[in-house]
Structures are given as structure tokens and as C-alpha cells.
Design a protein around this motif. Sequence first.
Motif, PDB file in Angstrom:
ATOM      1  N   GLY B   1       0.816  -1.196   0.000  1.00 49.09           N
ATOM      2  CA  GLY B   1       0.000   0.000   0.000  1.00 49.09           C
ATOM      3  C   GLY B   1       0.851   1.248   0.000  1.00 49.09           C
ATOM      4  N   ALA B   2       0.247   2.364  -0.356  1.00 47.35           N
ATOM      5  CA  ALA B   2       0.974   3.619  -0.413  1.00 47.35           C
ATOM      6  C   ALA B   2       1.294   4.089   0.993  1.00 47.35           C
ATOM      7  CB  ALA B   2       0.147   4.659  -1.146  1.00 47.35           C
ATOM      8  N   GLY B   3       2.353   4.853   1.075  1.00 47.82           N
ATOM      9  CA  GLY B   3       2.739   5.449   2.351  1.00 47.82           C
ATOM     10  C   GLY B   3       2.068   6.788   2.532  1.00 47.82           C
ATOM     11  N   VAL B   4       2.567   7.569   3.477  1.00 41.93           N
ATOM     12  CA  VAL B   4       2.069   8.918   3.704  1.00 41.93           C
ATOM     13  C   VAL B   4       2.548   9.803   2.559  1.00 41.93           C
ATOM     14  CG1 VAL B   4       2.111  10.897   5.245  1.00 41.93           C
ATOM     15  CG2 VAL B   4       2.080   8.578   6.198  1.00 41.93           C
ATOM     16  N   SER B   5       1.610  10.528   1.973  1.00 43.04           N
ATOM     17  CA  SER B   5       1.934  11.376   0.833  1.00 43.04           C
ATOM     18  C   SER B   5       1.765  12.840   1.207  1.00 43.04           C
ATOM     19  CB  SER B   5       1.013  11.031  -0.340  1.00 43.04           C
ATOM     20  OG  SER B   5       1.268  11.877  -1.442  1.00 43.04           O
ATOM     21  N   GLN B   6       2.785  13.647   0.898  1.00 41.84           N
ATOM     22  CA  GLN B   6       2.721  15.067   1.199  1.00 41.84           C
ATOM     23  C   GLN B   6       2.932  15.868  -0.072  1.00 41.84           C
ATOM     24  OE1 GLN B   6       5.353  14.744   5.163  1.00 41.84           O
ATOM     25  NE2 GLN B   6       4.385  16.764   4.882  1.00 41.84           N
ATOM     26  N   SER B   7       2.190  16.979  -0.169  1.00 41.00           N
ATOM     27  CA  SER B   7       2.374  17.855  -1.326  1.00 41.00           C
ATOM     28  C   SER B   7       2.188  19.306  -0.905  1.00 41.00           C
ATOM     29  CB  SER B   7       1.367  17.489  -2.428  1.00 41.00           C
ATOM     30  OG  SER B   7       0.035  17.644  -1.967  1.00 41.00           O
ATOM     31  N   PRO B   8       2.892  20.231  -1.591  1.00 36.01           N
ATOM     32  CA  PRO B   8       3.943  19.930  -2.559  1.00 36.01           C
ATOM     33  C   PRO B   8       5.201  19.424  -1.857  1.00 36.01           C
ATOM     34  CG  PRO B   8       3.884  22.265  -2.108  1.00 36.01           C
ATOM     35  CD  PRO B   8       2.743  21.672  -1.328  1.00 36.01           C
ATOM     36  N   SER B   9       6.145  18.932  -2.593  1.00 40.19           N
ATOM     37  CA  SER B   9       7.400  18.500  -1.972  1.00 40.19           C
ATOM     38  C   SER B   9       8.275  19.705  -1.650  1.00 40.19           C
ATOM     39  CB  SER B   9       8.147  17.520  -2.876  1.00 40.19           C
ATOM     40  OG  SER B   9       8.340  18.075  -4.152  1.00 40.19           O
ATOM     41  N   ASN B  10       8.161  20.730  -2.463  1.00 41.07           N
ATOM     42  CA  ASN B  10       8.889  21.976  -2.228  1.00 41.07           C
ATOM     43  C   ASN B  10       7.952  23.145  -2.474  1.00 41.07           C
ATOM     44  OD1 ASN B  10      11.970  21.524  -1.828  1.00 41.07           O
ATOM     45  ND2 ASN B  10      11.398  20.096  -3.427  1.00 41.07           N
ATOM     46  N   LYS B  11       8.098  24.180  -1.657  1.00 43.31           N
ATOM     47  CA  LYS B  11       7.294  25.381  -1.824  1.00 43.31           C
ATOM     48  C   LYS B  11       8.153  26.591  -1.500  1.00 43.31           C
ATOM     49  CE  LYS B  11       3.454  27.849  -2.196  1.00 43.31           C
ATOM     50  NZ  LYS B  11       2.686  27.970  -3.470  1.00 43.31           N
ATOM     51  N   VAL B  12       8.228  27.494  -2.462  1.00 45.25           N
ATOM     52  CA  VAL B  12       8.937  28.753  -2.246  1.00 45.25           C
ATOM     53  C   VAL B  12       7.902  29.862  -2.366  1.00 45.25           C
ATOM     54  CG1 VAL B  12      10.780  30.283  -3.010  1.00 45.25           C
ATOM     55  CG2 VAL B  12      11.049  27.802  -3.233  1.00 45.25           C
ATOM     56  N   THR B  13       7.872  30.742  -1.394  1.00 44.80           N
ATOM     57  CA  THR B  13       6.886  31.810  -1.415  1.00 44.80           C
ATOM     58  C   THR B  13       7.473  33.060  -0.790  1.00 44.80           C
ATOM     59  OG1 THR B  13       4.562  32.332  -0.966  1.00 44.80           O
ATOM     60  CG2 THR B  13       5.820  31.334   0.824  1.00 44.80           C
ATOM     61  N   GLU B  14       6.812  34.159  -1.040  1.00 41.13           N
ATOM     62  CA  GLU B  14       7.288  35.433  -0.499  1.00 41.13           C
ATOM     63  C   GLU B  14       6.738  35.656   0.904  1.00 41.13           C
ATOM     64  OE1 GLU B  14       7.646  37.962  -4.692  1.00 41.13           O
ATOM     65  OE2 GLU B  14       6.000  38.337  -3.293  1.00 41.13           O
ATOM     66  N   LYS B  15       7.507  36.311   1.689  1.00 41.49           N
ATOM     67  CA  LYS B  15       7.077  36.695   3.029  1.00 41.49           C
ATOM     68  C   LYS B  15       5.731  37.411   2.957  1.00 41.49           C
ATOM     69  CE  LYS B  15       8.484  39.816   6.762  1.00 41.49           C
ATOM     70  NZ  LYS B  15       9.523  40.755   7.240  1.00 41.49           N
ATOM     71  N   GLY B  16       4.843  37.022   3.873  1.00 34.02           N
ATOM     72  CA  GLY B  16       3.535  37.650   3.933  1.00 34.02           C
ATOM     73  C   GLY B  16       2.430  36.890   3.213  1.00 34.02           C
ATOM     74  N   LYS B  17       2.821  35.946   2.353  1.00 37.94           N
ATOM     75  CA  LYS B  17       1.826  35.143   1.647  1.00 37.94           C
ATOM     76  C   LYS B  17       1.332  34.012   2.541  1.00 37.94           C
ATOM     77  CE  LYS B  17       2.411  37.104  -2.475  1.00 37.94           C
ATOM     78  NZ  LYS B  17       1.349  37.875  -3.173  1.00 37.94           N
ATOM     79  N   ASP B  18       0.155  33.481   2.197  1.00 35.36           N
ATOM     80  CA  ASP B  18      -0.371  32.308   2.875  1.00 35.36           C
ATOM     81  C   ASP B  18       0.036  31.051   2.098  1.00 35.36           C
ATOM     82  OD1 ASP B  18      -3.637  33.784   3.720  1.00 35.36           O
ATOM     83  OD2 ASP B  18      -1.592  34.247   4.395  1.00 35.36           O
ATOM     84  N   VAL B  19       0.269  29.955   2.842  1.00 33.40           N
ATOM     85  CA  VAL B  19       0.588  28.690   2.182  1.00 33.40           C
ATOM     86  C   VAL B  19      -0.264  27.573   2.769  1.00 33.40           C
ATOM     87  CG1 VAL B  19       2.957  29.308   1.593  1.00 33.40           C
ATOM     88  CG2 VAL B  19       2.490  28.158   3.755  1.00 33.40           C
TER      89      VAL B  19
END
Lengths: 115, 115
Positions: B1-19
Motif C-alpha cells: 500500500g501507499a505510504g504517507v503522501s505530502q504535497s507539494p514537496s517543495n514550496k517557495v513563497t514570499e514573506k507575507g503570503k499564505d501557504v
Amino acid sequence: AQSVTQPDIHITVSEGASLELRCNYSYGATPYLFWYVQSPGQGLQLLLKYFSGDTLVQGIKGFEAEFKRSQSSFNLRKPSVHWSDAAEYFCAVGNSNFGNEKLTFGTGTRLTIIP
Amino acid sequence: GAGVSQSPSNKVTEKGKDVELRCDPISGHTALYWYRQSLGQGLEFLIYFQGNSAPDKSGLPSDRFSAERTGGSVSTLTIQRTQQEDSAVYLCASSFSRGNNQPQHFGDGTRLSIL
């Protein structure tokens, strides 16, 4: 509060040599203890766990650990390391009471293997 | 079976933004955990879900952090008005049921970088 200390930040061993990574914990009752391994860019993989019973536990990849209540320790050992064992190793303690389901991790020990 | 899946693997954002960070646990696992791994702080517990409820939010560092879990499965960790100190790897783990005697299985994490 529970806590974990891994006194060695970085350890270097030769391939084929034996290994012992130290872990000391602080917890009022019988703890649940874990060792995890993390390769670069990956999540944590469980190597072994101790809940109760036999104080010497066997894990995957040839690792074992011994719970010593008198020393509050749970050291990880391997008789002969392989180059693929190079990674970061984390010891963790969990509360044995329901209602406090979280792991407290040590700061990790980075293992380097030299030929 | 599949393991724990997380997304995105990488995230780059500017200060002040929501993620928003997503975690898809192992099928059938009722307990879900979020941890943060950063250089200065090691691995820190953030929040724990049992089903859709969060009995323990004690690790969330500020009110900018929130998490939810719907349908007893997927969880989303939201960080509002991101700050540079939020840069870290966010790890999700799941276990079959509550209790620390249920080993936690980790995803590969989301590496968050705040510019």
C-alpha cells in the motif's frame, strides 16, 4: 515533561566497523522509545521500537537497541556498518498515556561512513 | 500500500503570503501528526488529529498556524502571513490508531522556503 538527548551530533565510522549511537531520555514512567533514520530529502523511517518486555530489541537493517532503565538510555547498535547506513538518526520518546500522543525527538546524530 | 503522501514537496513563497500544505495519510490510519523540522529547532511536534478532531494543538507556534482534517483522511496545514522563520521542512505522520504504541509512519515532507 519528556525529553531526549543525543549527545553526539556527528559520528564517523569506517565501513565494517561497529556502531553505537547514544540516546538518553527523561520521562517519569515507562516510556515508549523509538529510533528513526532519515536519508537526505526523505522522511523518517522507523528502525525499531521499545514498549515493554525484553529490553533488547531488534530492528530492521541489522540494528538493535537496548533499553536500560537505570541509565535512562536507549542506545542504538550495529555490529558492522555499511556505506548505505550513512544518514541522520533520531531517537524519540513517546508518552505511554493516552491523551498525550506525540513524539519528542532528540536533535539527531549524523552518521558518516568512510571506506 | 501507499505510504504517507505530502504535497507539494517543495514550496517557495514570499514573506507575507499564505501557504497550504497537504498530507494524505496511509489508508485506514485514524491518527495524524504534523511536525516541523528546522535547523535551529530540530524536530518539533505541531498538532495531532484523531479522526477529524485535534485533541492536541499545543505545538502550533502562533495563531498564524492552523490545520484541519476532513473525512478522517486528508489534512491541510495552513500558515498565514508567512515569516522567514517559518522556513523549514514540514513532516506529516500517521498511525493506525491513537496511542504512542502505534508507530508513526512519516511522509517525505514539504520543504518550505520563505523569501
